[in-house]
Write an enzyme that holds these catalytic residues in place. Sequence first.
Site, PDB file in Angstrom:
ATOM      1  N   ARG A 104      51.326 -29.484   3.027  1.00 34.72           N
ATOM      2  CA  ARG A 104      52.630 -29.987   2.600  1.00 34.72           C
ATOM      3  C   ARG A 104      53.479 -30.495   3.756  1.00 34.72           C
ATOM      4  O   ARG A 104      54.209 -31.469   3.623  1.00 34.72           O
ATOM      5  CB  ARG A 104      53.371 -28.841   1.867  1.00 34.72           C
ATOM      6  CG  ARG A 104      54.828 -29.084   1.580  1.00 34.72           C
ATOM      7  CD  ARG A 104      55.486 -27.826   1.017  1.00 34.72           C
ATOM      8  NE  ARG A 104      55.366 -26.687   1.909  1.00 34.72           N
ATOM      9  CZ  ARG A 104      56.175 -26.468   2.956  1.00 34.72           C
ATOM     10  NH1 ARG A 104      57.161 -27.306   3.225  1.00 34.72           N
ATOM     11  NH2 ARG A 104      55.999 -25.404   3.727  1.00 34.72           N
TER      12      ARG A 104
ATOM     13  N   TRP B 299      65.747 -18.718   8.738  1.00 34.07           N
ATOM     14  CA  TRP B 299      65.871 -19.655   7.621  1.00 34.07           C
ATOM     15  C   TRP B 299      66.667 -20.905   7.956  1.00 34.07           C
ATOM     16  O   TRP B 299      66.937 -21.723   7.084  1.00 34.07           O
ATOM     17  CB  TRP B 299      66.527 -18.937   6.431  1.00 34.07           C
ATOM     18  CG  TRP B 299      65.620 -17.962   5.754  1.00 34.07           C
ATOM     19  CD1 TRP B 299      65.502 -16.623   6.000  1.00 34.07           C
ATOM     20  CD2 TRP B 299      64.684 -18.258   4.711  1.00 34.07           C
ATOM     21  NE1 TRP B 299      64.562 -16.064   5.175  1.00 34.07           N
ATOM     22  CE2 TRP B 299      64.052 -17.048   4.376  1.00 34.07           C
ATOM     23  CE3 TRP B 299      64.331 -19.427   4.033  1.00 34.07           C
ATOM     24  CZ2 TRP B 299      63.070 -16.976   3.390  1.00 34.07           C
ATOM     25  CZ3 TRP B 299      63.365 -19.357   3.047  1.00 34.07           C
ATOM     26  CH2 TRP B 299      62.745 -18.145   2.738  1.00 34.07           C
TER      27      TRP B 299
ATOM     28  N   TYR C  81      63.978 -15.172  -2.563  1.00 34.99           N
ATOM     29  CA  TYR C  81      63.540 -13.788  -2.709  1.00 34.99           C
ATOM     30  C   TYR C  81      64.587 -12.812  -3.254  1.00 34.99           C
ATOM     31  O   TYR C  81      64.392 -12.185  -4.299  1.00 34.99           O
ATOM     32  CB  TYR C  81      63.059 -13.258  -1.350  1.00 34.99           C
ATOM     33  CG  TYR C  81      61.873 -13.987  -0.798  1.00 34.99           C
ATOM     34  CD1 TYR C  81      60.572 -13.658  -1.201  1.00 34.99           C
ATOM     35  CD2 TYR C  81      62.035 -15.001   0.144  1.00 34.99           C
ATOM     36  CE1 TYR C  81      59.471 -14.329  -0.683  1.00 34.99           C
ATOM     37  CE2 TYR C  81      60.944 -15.674   0.656  1.00 34.99           C
ATOM     38  CZ  TYR C  81      59.657 -15.336   0.243  1.00 34.99           C
ATOM     39  OH  TYR C  81      58.572 -15.997   0.750  1.00 34.99           O
TER      40      TYR C  81
ATOM     41  N   HIS D 108      46.232 -19.313   6.530  1.00 36.73           N
ATOM     42  CA  HIS D 108      46.011 -20.470   7.383  1.00 36.73           C
ATOM     43  C   HIS D 108      46.653 -20.336   8.759  1.00 36.73           C
ATOM     44  O   HIS D 108      47.517 -19.494   8.993  1.00 36.73           O
ATOM     45  CB  HIS D 108      46.543 -21.742   6.698  1.00 36.73           C
ATOM     46  CG  HIS D 108      47.953 -21.605   6.204  1.00 36.73           C
ATOM     47  ND1 HIS D 108      48.258 -21.222   4.919  1.00 36.73           N
ATOM     48  CD2 HIS D 108      49.150 -21.778   6.827  1.00 36.73           C
ATOM     49  CE1 HIS D 108      49.572 -21.178   4.763  1.00 36.73           C
ATOM     50  NE2 HIS D 108      50.146 -21.506   5.924  1.00 36.73           N
ATOM     51  N   LEU D 109      46.214 -21.204   9.640  1.00 31.51           N
ATOM     52  CA  LEU D 109      46.790 -21.401  10.968  1.00 31.51           C
ATOM     53  C   LEU D 109      47.113 -22.877  11.119  1.00 31.51           C
ATOM     54  O   LEU D 109      46.315 -23.740  10.739  1.00 31.51           O
ATOM     55  CB  LEU D 109      45.814 -20.971  12.058  1.00 31.51           C
ATOM     56  CG  LEU D 109      45.483 -19.481  12.127  1.00 31.51           C
ATOM     57  CD1 LEU D 109      44.262 -19.250  13.013  1.00 31.51           C
ATOM     58  CD2 LEU D 109      46.680 -18.680  12.643  1.00 31.51           C
ATOM     59  N   TYR D 110      48.277 -23.173  11.689  1.00 34.89           N
ATOM     60  CA  TYR D 110      48.668 -24.561  11.904  1.00 34.89           C
ATOM     61  C   TYR D 110      47.985 -25.123  13.146  1.00 34.89           C
ATOM     62  O   TYR D 110      47.841 -24.432  14.161  1.00 34.89           O
ATOM     63  CB  TYR D 110      50.190 -24.678  12.021  1.00 34.89           C
ATOM     64  CG  TYR D 110      50.883 -24.607  10.684  1.00 34.89           C
ATOM     65  CD1 TYR D 110      51.008 -25.739   9.892  1.00 34.89           C
ATOM     66  CD2 TYR D 110      51.386 -23.402  10.195  1.00 34.89           C
ATOM     67  CE1 TYR D 110      51.621 -25.679   8.653  1.00 34.89           C
ATOM     68  CE2 TYR D 110      52.002 -23.334   8.959  1.00 34.89           C
ATOM     69  CZ  TYR D 110      52.116 -24.475   8.192  1.00 34.89           C
ATOM     70  OH  TYR D 110      52.714 -24.426   6.953  1.00 34.89           O
TER      71      TYR D 110
ATOM     72  N   CYS E 163      56.449 -16.938  -0.688  1.00 35.59           N
ATOM     73  CA  CYS E 163      55.101 -16.793  -0.111  1.00 35.59           C
ATOM     74  C   CYS E 163      54.611 -15.369  -0.355  1.00 35.59           C
ATOM     75  O   CYS E 163      53.560 -15.165  -0.947  1.00 35.59           O
ATOM     76  CB  CYS E 163      55.119 -17.114   1.384  1.00 35.59           C
ATOM     77  SG  CYS E 163      55.513 -18.841   1.734  1.00 35.59           S
TER      78      CYS E 163
ATOM     79  N   ARG F 112      50.740 -15.548  -1.611  1.00 32.19           N
ATOM     80  CA  ARG F 112      50.012 -16.743  -2.064  1.00 32.19           C
ATOM     81  C   ARG F 112      49.674 -17.672  -0.910  1.00 32.19           C
ATOM     82  O   ARG F 112      48.678 -18.392  -0.920  1.00 32.19           O
ATOM     83  CB  ARG F 112      50.848 -17.516  -3.095  1.00 32.19           C
ATOM     84  CG  ARG F 112      52.114 -18.109  -2.491  1.00 32.19           C
ATOM     85  CD  ARG F 112      52.807 -19.136  -3.348  1.00 32.19           C
ATOM     86  NE  ARG F 112      53.987 -19.618  -2.655  1.00 32.19           N
ATOM     87  CZ  ARG F 112      54.008 -20.697  -1.860  1.00 32.19           C
ATOM     88  NH1 ARG F 112      52.909 -21.412  -1.666  1.00 32.19           N
ATOM     89  NH2 ARG F 112      55.120 -21.063  -1.250  1.00 32.19           N
TER      90      ARG F 112
ATOM     91  N   ASN G 194      55.651 -10.380   7.910  1.00 33.08           N
ATOM     92  CA  ASN G 194      55.366  -9.945   6.552  1.00 33.08           C
ATOM     93  C   ASN G 194      54.806  -8.527   6.520  1.00 33.08           C
ATOM     94  O   ASN G 194      55.168  -7.728   5.647  1.00 33.08           O
ATOM     95  CB  ASN G 194      54.373 -10.892   5.874  1.00 33.08           C
ATOM     96  CG  ASN G 194      54.837 -12.324   5.801  1.00 33.08           C
ATOM     97  OD1 ASN G 194      54.040 -13.244   6.006  1.00 33.08           O
ATOM     98  ND2 ASN G 194      56.120 -12.542   5.521  1.00 33.08           N
TER      99      ASN G 194
ATOM    100  N   ALA H  17      56.757 -24.762  10.752  1.00 31.58           N
ATOM    101  CA  ALA H  17      56.535 -25.929   9.898  1.00 31.58           C
ATOM    102  C   ALA H  17      57.464 -25.848   8.702  1.00 31.58           C
ATOM    103  O   ALA H  17      57.489 -24.845   7.998  1.00 31.58           O
ATOM    104  CB  ALA H  17      55.085 -25.972   9.449  1.00 31.58           C
TER     105      ALA H  17
ATOM    106  N   ASP I 219      51.155 -18.107   6.831  1.00 25.13           N
ATOM    107  CA  ASP I 219      51.033 -18.596   8.205  1.00 25.13           C
ATOM    108  C   ASP I 219      50.708 -17.369   9.060  1.00 25.13           C
ATOM    109  O   ASP I 219      51.579 -16.560   9.365  1.00 25.13           O
ATOM    110  CB  ASP I 219      52.357 -19.244   8.623  1.00 25.13           C
ATOM    111  CG  ASP I 219      52.415 -19.630  10.087  1.00 25.13           C
ATOM    112  OD1 ASP I 219      51.463 -19.358  10.833  1.00 25.13           O
ATOM    113  OD2 ASP I 219      53.448 -20.203  10.500  1.00 25.13           O
TER     114      ASP I 219
ATOM    115  N   GLU J  24      66.366  -9.335   7.950  1.00 29.87           N
ATOM    116  CA  GLU J  24      66.023 -10.228   6.842  1.00 29.87           C
ATOM    117  C   GLU J  24      65.744  -9.424   5.576  1.00 29.87           C
ATOM    118  O   GLU J  24      66.216  -9.774   4.487  1.00 29.87           O
ATOM    119  CB  GLU J  24      64.800 -11.076   7.199  1.00 29.87           C
ATOM    120  CG  GLU J  24      64.420 -12.045   6.082  1.00 29.87           C
ATOM    121  CD  GLU J  24      63.037 -12.643   6.259  1.00 29.87           C
ATOM    122  OE1 GLU J  24      62.860 -13.826   5.912  1.00 29.87           O
ATOM    123  OE2 GLU J  24      62.125 -11.930   6.730  1.00 29.87           O
TER     124      GLU J  24
ATOM    125  N   ARG K 175      53.195  -0.139 -13.628  1.00 31.04           N
ATOM    126  CA  ARG K 175      54.160  -1.243 -13.687  1.00 31.04           C
ATOM    127  C   ARG K 175      55.197  -1.185 -12.565  1.00 31.04           C
ATOM    128  O   ARG K 175      56.280  -1.733 -12.696  1.00 31.04           O
ATOM    129  CB  ARG K 175      54.861  -1.241 -15.051  1.00 31.04           C
ATOM    130  CG  ARG K 175      53.877  -1.365 -16.211  1.00 31.04           C
ATOM    131  CD  ARG K 175      54.580  -1.306 -17.553  1.00 31.04           C
ATOM    132  NE  ARG K 175      53.614  -1.342 -18.653  1.00 31.04           N
ATOM    133  CZ  ARG K 175      53.934  -1.319 -19.940  1.00 31.04           C
ATOM    134  NH1 ARG K 175      55.224  -1.241 -20.288  1.00 31.04           N
ATOM    135  NH2 ARG K 175      53.003  -1.342 -20.875  1.00 31.04           N
TER     136      ARG K 175
END
Length: 318
Positions: A37, A97, A139, A261-263, A200, A220, A231, A317, A223, A75, A181
């Site tokens: 993206r 952010w 969030y 992934h890695l950029y 994410c 989902r 995270n 990114a 990075d 955060e 639940r």
Amino acid sequence: MASASPLRDSPPARHPEWQYLDLMRRIWSEGSERIDRTGIGTRSVFGATLRFDLTDRAMPLITTKRVYWKTATRELLWFLTGETNIRPLVLQGVHIWDDWPHARYVRETGDEITIELFIERIANDETFAANWGDLGPVYGKQWVDWPTYRYRPDGLYEPGEGINQVAQVVKSLRTNPGSRRHIIEGWNVAELDRMALPPCHKTYQYHVADGKLNGLLYQRSCDVALGLPFNLWSAALLQRMLAQQADLEPGELIWMGGDVHLYLNHAELIEEQLVREPQGVPRLEILRRPATIFDYSIEDFAVSDYAPLGALKAPVAV
């Protein structure tokens, strides 16, 4: 009669951070190269799992580079307020952010203001911050004020009372620990288009066994170089806070990633980190138990045995 073989010492336990480094190495060496993206490009694998033991105050705080755990904690505490404007973060020196509202401002106004000047205005001008600092229903809004609607007699509908998922989970952990639940969900399909960035780290689920609270986070999109260290800390911290509020001991944190992934423009960071070795076992002390999970402050947390290697920086990114 032959004598029994002498007992051998068990091999030392492998440092839990090697999981993270092994995942990074796998992505960098075997990942599928993709245009994403952001237009920067990534190497990506699909489906990954990491597991961390949180007993004895242990935390998955990465040591092969410095992770600013106080920034990540601020955060998380901001999420728990339900706030969606970056101004409270900016006033605390947290700039996670900033890029998204700055990019929106430049795009919509044509004013090529620097991000430094933009953030200065956010801090000093409440009206400007109200107009340009909001991220949409990200969030925190979903966690503590998930929107509901009620139908009127004329067939139209109007907003109802929001759902505080976090408070509900605390209550269910206390009153019905065997429930399946205990979930906090951020992926509100109806509101994704209004968010600066769709969630994410989207789904948290909790499980009680033998007096311990285990947690699972499904992410989902991840990075791994910049985002995952934050995270992991935040997920473990939230689990520790929930456990304290529900009179449970922390157990295991399971992290599951979808598109991991890695950029491509993070090569220097990645290759430097992959030659480093984990060290020490960082631990977290929660210094008090506030009345509710929404009443913690940054002063309530103390980290010990954390002596990381140097910071590694790379561009975010957007």
